[in-house]
Scaffold this motif. Structure first.
Motif, PDB file in Angstrom:
ATOM      1  N   ILE A 349      45.019  77.354  33.095  1.00 11.65           N
ATOM      2  CA  ILE A 349      44.352  78.572  32.894  1.00 11.65           C
ATOM      3  C   ILE A 349      43.924  79.119  34.190  1.00 11.65           C
ATOM      4  O   ILE A 349      44.553  80.261  34.605  1.00 11.65           O
ATOM      5  N   THR A 350      43.610  78.433  35.222  1.00 10.03           N
ATOM      6  CA  THR A 350      43.226  78.767  36.573  1.00 10.03           C
ATOM      7  C   THR A 350      44.572  79.237  37.301  1.00 10.03           C
ATOM      8  O   THR A 350      44.495  80.266  37.890  1.00 10.03           O
ATOM      9  N   ALA A 351      45.544  78.449  37.090  1.00  4.70           N
ATOM     10  CA  ALA A 351      46.889  78.965  37.720  1.00  4.70           C
ATOM     11  C   ALA A 351      47.410  80.143  37.203  1.00  4.70           C
ATOM     12  O   ALA A 351      47.861  81.226  37.768  1.00  4.70           O
ATOM     13  N   GLY A 352      47.216  80.358  35.638  1.00  3.20           N
ATOM     14  CA  GLY A 352      47.667  81.811  35.136  1.00  3.20           C
ATOM     15  C   GLY A 352      46.955  82.854  35.478  1.00  3.20           C
ATOM     16  O   GLY A 352      47.453  83.832  35.807  1.00  3.20           O
ATOM     17  N   LEU A 353      45.619  82.894  35.641  1.00  2.00           N
ATOM     18  CA  LEU A 353      44.896  83.817  36.110  1.00  2.00           C
ATOM     19  C   LEU A 353      45.167  84.114  37.841  1.00  2.00           C
ATOM     20  O   LEU A 353      45.129  85.272  37.875  1.00  2.00           O
ATOM     21  N   ALA A 354      45.505  83.192  38.253  1.00  2.00           N
ATOM     22  CA  ALA A 354      45.494  83.316  39.669  1.00  2.00           C
ATOM     23  C   ALA A 354      47.216  84.022  39.874  1.00  2.00           C
ATOM     24  O   ALA A 354      47.325  84.973  40.733  1.00  2.00           O
ATOM     25  N   LEU A 355      47.966  83.814  39.095  1.00  2.00           N
ATOM     26  CA  LEU A 355      49.265  84.513  39.035  1.00  2.00           C
ATOM     27  C   LEU A 355      48.922  85.877  38.795  1.00  2.00           C
ATOM     28  O   LEU A 355      49.848  86.948  39.403  1.00  2.00           O
ATOM     29  N   LEU A 356      48.201  86.119  37.695  1.00  2.00           N
ATOM     30  CA  LEU A 356      47.838  87.598  37.278  1.00  2.00           C
ATOM     31  C   LEU A 356      47.086  88.325  38.596  1.00  2.00           C
ATOM     32  O   LEU A 356      47.240  89.667  38.763  1.00  2.00           O
ATOM     33  N   GLY A 357      46.459  87.575  39.475  1.00  2.00           N
ATOM     34  CA  GLY A 357      45.842  88.306  40.603  1.00  2.00           C
ATOM     35  C   GLY A 357      46.867  88.837  41.654  1.00  2.00           C
ATOM     36  O   GLY A 357      46.610  89.360  42.602  1.00  2.00           O
ATOM     37  N   ARG A 358      48.174  88.772  41.260  1.00  2.00           N
ATOM     38  CA  ARG A 358      48.980  89.259  42.130  1.00  2.00           C
ATOM     39  C   ARG A 358      50.009  89.958  41.405  1.00  2.00           C
ATOM     40  O   ARG A 358      51.135  90.809  42.022  1.00  2.00           O
ATOM     41  N   VAL A 359      49.671  90.714  40.218  1.00  2.00           N
ATOM     42  CA  VAL A 359      50.581  91.608  39.512  1.00  2.00           C
ATOM     43  C   VAL A 359      50.430  93.019  40.233  1.00  2.00           C
ATOM     44  O   VAL A 359      49.488  93.582  40.623  1.00  2.00           O
ATOM     45  N   PRO A 360      51.752  93.540  40.456  1.00  2.00           N
ATOM     46  CA  PRO A 360      51.886  94.916  41.221  1.00  2.00           C
ATOM     47  C   PRO A 360      51.762  96.196  40.164  1.00  2.00           C
ATOM     48  O   PRO A 360      51.834  96.040  38.997  1.00  2.00           O
ATOM     49  N   ALA A 361      51.334  97.344  40.803  1.00  2.00           N
ATOM     50  CA  ALA A 361      51.477  98.504  39.963  1.00  2.00           C
ATOM     51  C   ALA A 361      53.084  98.849  39.459  1.00  2.00           C
ATOM     52  O   ALA A 361      52.976  99.413  38.254  1.00  2.00           O
ATOM     53  N   GLU A 362      53.976  98.233  40.028  1.00  2.00           N
ATOM     54  CA  GLU A 362      55.340  98.510  39.476  1.00  2.00           C
ATOM     55  C   GLU A 362      55.820  97.337  38.938  1.00  2.00           C
ATOM     56  O   GLU A 362      57.016  96.872  38.909  1.00  2.00           O
ATOM     57  N   GLY A 363      55.057  96.550  38.172  1.00  2.00           N
ATOM     58  CA  GLY A 363      55.153  95.070  37.670  1.00  2.00           C
ATOM     59  C   GLY A 363      56.152  95.322  36.388  1.00  2.00           C
ATOM     60  O   GLY A 363      56.164  96.391  35.668  1.00  2.00           O
ATOM     61  N   ALA A 364      56.600  94.412  35.923  1.00  2.00           N
ATOM     62  CA  ALA A 364      57.375  94.127  34.906  1.00  2.00           C
ATOM     63  C   ALA A 364      56.938  93.114  34.006  1.00  2.00           C
ATOM     64  O   ALA A 364      56.565  92.136  34.397  1.00  2.00           O
ATOM     65  N   TYR A 365      57.186  93.469  32.681  1.00  2.00           N
ATOM     66  CA  TYR A 365      56.714  92.347  31.817  1.00  2.00           C
ATOM     67  C   TYR A 365      56.884  90.971  31.755  1.00  2.00           C
ATOM     68  O   TYR A 365      56.393  89.935  31.664  1.00  2.00           O
ATOM     69  N   VAL A 366      58.457  90.950  31.695  1.00  2.00           N
ATOM     70  CA  VAL A 366      59.101  89.715  31.580  1.00  2.00           C
ATOM     71  C   VAL A 366      58.648  88.942  33.048  1.00  2.00           C
ATOM     72  O   VAL A 366      58.676  87.619  32.991  1.00  2.00           O
ATOM     73  N   THR A 367      58.501  89.459  34.229  1.00  2.00           N
ATOM     74  CA  THR A 367      58.574  89.002  35.446  1.00  2.00           C
ATOM     75  C   THR A 367      56.991  88.571  35.741  1.00  2.00           C
ATOM     76  O   THR A 367      56.687  87.449  36.251  1.00  2.00           O
ATOM     77  N   HIS A 368      56.211  89.445  35.692  1.00  2.00           N
ATOM     78  CA  HIS A 368      54.690  89.448  36.162  1.00  2.00           C
ATOM     79  C   HIS A 368      53.800  88.886  35.159  1.00  2.00           C
ATOM     80  O   HIS A 368      52.552  88.803  35.536  1.00  2.00           O
ATOM     81  N   VAL A 369      53.976  89.272  33.720  1.00  2.00           N
ATOM     82  CA  VAL A 369      52.882  89.358  32.822  1.00  2.00           C
ATOM     83  C   VAL A 369      53.266  87.770  31.877  1.00  2.00           C
ATOM     84  O   VAL A 369      52.401  87.170  31.675  1.00  2.00           O
ATOM     85  N   LEU A 370      54.510  87.869  31.311  1.00  2.00           N
ATOM     86  CA  LEU A 370      54.742  86.867  30.444  1.00  2.00           C
ATOM     87  C   LEU A 370      54.744  85.283  30.937  1.00  2.00           C
ATOM     88  O   LEU A 370      54.214  84.356  30.390  1.00  2.00           O
ATOM     89  N   PRO A 371      55.043  85.043  32.355  1.00  2.00           N
ATOM     90  CA  PRO A 371      54.899  83.660  32.776  1.00  2.00           C
ATOM     91  C   PRO A 371      53.328  83.427  32.795  1.00  2.00           C
ATOM     92  O   PRO A 371      53.006  82.179  32.251  1.00  2.00           O
ATOM     93  N   PRO A 372      52.489  83.977  33.403  1.00  2.00           N
ATOM     94  CA  PRO A 372      51.140  83.636  33.291  1.00  2.00           C
ATOM     95  C   PRO A 372      50.551  83.766  31.996  1.00  2.00           C
ATOM     96  O   PRO A 372      49.647  82.865  31.525  1.00  2.00           O
ATOM     97  N   LEU A 373      50.892  84.722  30.897  1.00  2.00           N
ATOM     98  CA  LEU A 373      50.377  84.525  29.638  1.00  2.00           C
ATOM     99  C   LEU A 373      50.735  83.454  29.158  1.00  2.00           C
ATOM    100  O   LEU A 373      50.095  82.879  28.243  1.00  2.00           O
ATOM    101  N   LEU A 374      52.070  82.606  29.247  1.00  2.00           N
ATOM    102  CA  LEU A 374      52.309  81.309  28.768  1.00  2.00           C
ATOM    103  C   LEU A 374      51.715  80.214  29.120  1.00  2.00           C
ATOM    104  O   LEU A 374      51.225  79.284  28.548  1.00  2.00           O
ATOM    105  N   LEU A 375      51.345  80.246  30.591  1.00  2.00           N
ATOM    106  CA  LEU A 375      50.444  79.253  31.277  1.00  2.00           C
ATOM    107  C   LEU A 375      49.146  79.193  30.563  1.00  2.00           C
ATOM    108  O   LEU A 375      48.512  78.193  30.412  1.00  2.00           O
ATOM    109  N   LEU A 376      48.403  80.448  30.450  1.00  2.00           N
ATOM    110  CA  LEU A 376      47.053  80.651  29.915  1.00  2.00           C
ATOM    111  C   LEU A 376      47.201  80.013  28.566  1.00  2.00           C
ATOM    112  O   LEU A 376      46.179  79.319  28.095  1.00  2.00           O
ATOM    113  N   SER A 377      48.197  80.326  27.694  1.00  2.00           N
ATOM    114  CA  SER A 377      48.128  80.111  26.343  1.00  2.00           C
ATOM    115  C   SER A 377      48.323  78.357  26.220  1.00  2.00           C
ATOM    116  O   SER A 377      47.596  77.836  25.219  1.00  2.00           O
ATOM    117  N   VAL A 378      49.179  77.762  26.929  1.00  2.00           N
ATOM    118  CA  VAL A 378      49.389  76.403  27.032  1.00  2.00           C
ATOM    119  C   VAL A 378      47.832  75.738  27.335  1.00  2.00           C
ATOM    120  O   VAL A 378      47.590  74.742  26.857  1.00  2.00           O
TER     121      VAL A 378
END
Length: 509
Positions: A349-378
């Protein structure tokens, strides 16, 4: 010759399996959990239709949270005294009626009042569920599987609510996010009345501390009110309300120490496992709840997603959480123990939130949102059943409802605290940047990055507390090689481990 009469055969009541009872409990829980999140995506439509002001719109959420969080402890204790089935079914009825009132609301005042009534019904239902579950499944391995199923429904239901809120609002209108509870609630109520076996509480004379109930209910409601309204008032008012809430808690504690029949037996807090697990849960839920709310806003306000697409973007979360909790969580806890599984889950969970702390304004769902979402879910699929089992491990049958209410209370407090603090931080950072001339989308994204980073620090603190306070004690006489398994009560030398007393499961099973 006198006629012989055949002795009447005793009627055998129809019985159902404990797993059927678990399905009923999960159905009631799913309805209340869905409603906690289903509103989020629909708030803009509610505001436009009913004419809410921007500050007033927050009360569509707050009006539910305040009675829900404030009444959980009292409802849990009343479940012990009056019977948990009675409290559960009454809560379902109140929640279903309140949902219909929400669905037909034609003004802000009606909706807010109906949401408050929903909070009352949700507290009555949620407060006793864990106590009923522990009584139904006293054997540790079965209890682990049941807790995993229950946690899967609650966790996946929270994420699923975001999707359903967007889908129903876009396909029909916002009224249906509440009206959908009518068939669900009616079916769950009928099933509960038929399937759940009645349990006999100890009676109101066994512990109805009404002054104590008034003090703790007022303290909890004021605490939630103070937290959820942090961003709407000044620091002085917030500190004054917080001090008043602390004074009420102090008065309640003194009352419980002296009352002949206390509402809350303070000896419960002598259990390091129960106290620490509830503390860890507050921090974990604070981070996760903030992610659910701010993650949906990031998709809408930064990436430009619509309501339906925002809900669909969250779908991998309930699918992952549900699949893992139903298949792997219980075996993992049985093999490695709740302590190690909780540590692993919090780390993810901590790793997933830390990754979300780096999401850019021009982010893409598959690249910047989905990986931390899966980490948080697991991570959540691992951590939630483990912390639930630890929180209920030292609870006897007479206090199961109270411990269940306490566990649910810390969930609400954690969620409210996380939402208030993280949204305030994000809004403050965004306001400063836009005031300095930065484009709105970039400033908004920067505010969310700050909030996600702080959330990662909060769950990292939960990880540290788990390592320090919930580490299992080994018995060298029983495990000479130092490899004692920790799948039972981690702080009790009792061989029963996390199993409640043998008679705790007879009334409901």
């Amino acid at each position: 010759m006198p006629s012989r009469t055949q002795p009447a055969r005793p009627s055998t009541p129809r019985t159902y399996s404990r797993w059927a009872s678990l399905v009923v409990l999960c159905a009631g829980t799913l309805m209340t959990v869905l409603d906690g999140n289903i509103v989020t995506v629909a708030l803009p439509a509610v505001q436009s239709d009913l004419g809410f002001s921007a500050p007033g719109l927050a009360w569509v959420v707050n009006a539910y949270l305040i009675p829900f969080g404030g009444l959980l402890l009292l409802a849990g204790r009343l479940g012990d005294l009056l019977g948990r089935k009675r409290m559960f079914t009454a809560g379902l009825a109140v929640f279903t009626v309140a949902s219909v009132l929400c669905g037909v609301a034609d003004g802000p005042g009606v909706l807010v009042a109906a949401r408050a009534l929903q909070g009352v019904g949700g507290a009555m239902t949620s407060a006793v569920v864990l106590g009923m579950l522990v009584a139904l499944f006293p054997e540790p391995r079965e209890q682990g599987r049941a807790i995993a199923v229950f946690s899967a429904v609650g966790a996946a239901g929270g994420a699923l609510g975001t999707f359903l809120g967007g889908a129903l609002t876009q396909a029909l209108n916002w009224h249906w996010i509440f009206l959908i509870n009518l068939p669900i609630g009616a079916a769950a109520l009928i099933a509960a009345l038929r399937i759940l076996t009645p349990d006999r509480g100890s009676g109101l004379g066994g512990g109805a501390d009404y002054p104590g109930a008034a003090l703790v209910t007022g303290a909890l409601m004021l605490t939630v009110y103070t937290i959820v309204g942090t961003g709407e008032r000044g620091l002085g008012s917030t500190l004054a309300l917080g001090a008043l809430a602390l004074a009420l808690f102090a008065g309640f504690t003194l009352r419980q120490a002296r009352a002949a029949r206390p509402l809350l037996r303070l000896r419960l807090f002598r259990s390091r496992t129960l106290t620490s697990a509830n503390g860890v849960q507050i921090l974990m839920i604070a981070g996760m709840f903030g992610f659910q709310y701010l993650g949906a806003l990031y998709l809408q306000r930064v990436l430009g997603y619509g309501e339906l697409l925002t809900g669909a973007a969250f779908l991998p979360a309930p699918v992952t959480i549900g699949a893992l909790m139903l298949t792997l969580s219980a075996p993992a806890i049985a093999r490695y123990g709740p302590y190690r599984v909780l540590l692993a889950g919090l780390a993810l969970i901590t790793a997933g939130l830390a990754l979300l702390g780096r999401v850019p304004a021009e982010g893409a769902y598959v690249t910047h949102v989905l990986p931390p979402l899966l980490l948080l879910s697991v991570g959540f699929a691992a951590a939630m059943p483990a912390v639930t089992g630890l929180a209920m491990a030292d609870t006897g049958a007479q206090d199961a409802g109270l411990a269940s209410g306490l566990f649910n209370t810390t969930q609400v407090v954690g969620g409210s605290l996380g939402l208030a603090v993280l949204t305030t931080l994000a809004a403050s950072r965004t306001g400063r940047l836009t005031g300095a001339g930065e484009p709105a989308v970039a400033a908004t994204a920067d505010g969310y990055r700050l909030a996600f980073t702080v959330a990662a620090a909060v769950t990292a603190t939960a990880l540290a507390l788990t390592a320090a306070l919930l580490r299992p004690r080994r018995d060298p006489s029983t495990h000479p090689h130092g490899s004692a398994p920790d799948h039972r009560n981690v702080n009790s030398p009792s061989p029963e481990g996390c199993t409640p007393p043998p008679n705790s499961g007879r009334k409901l099973s």
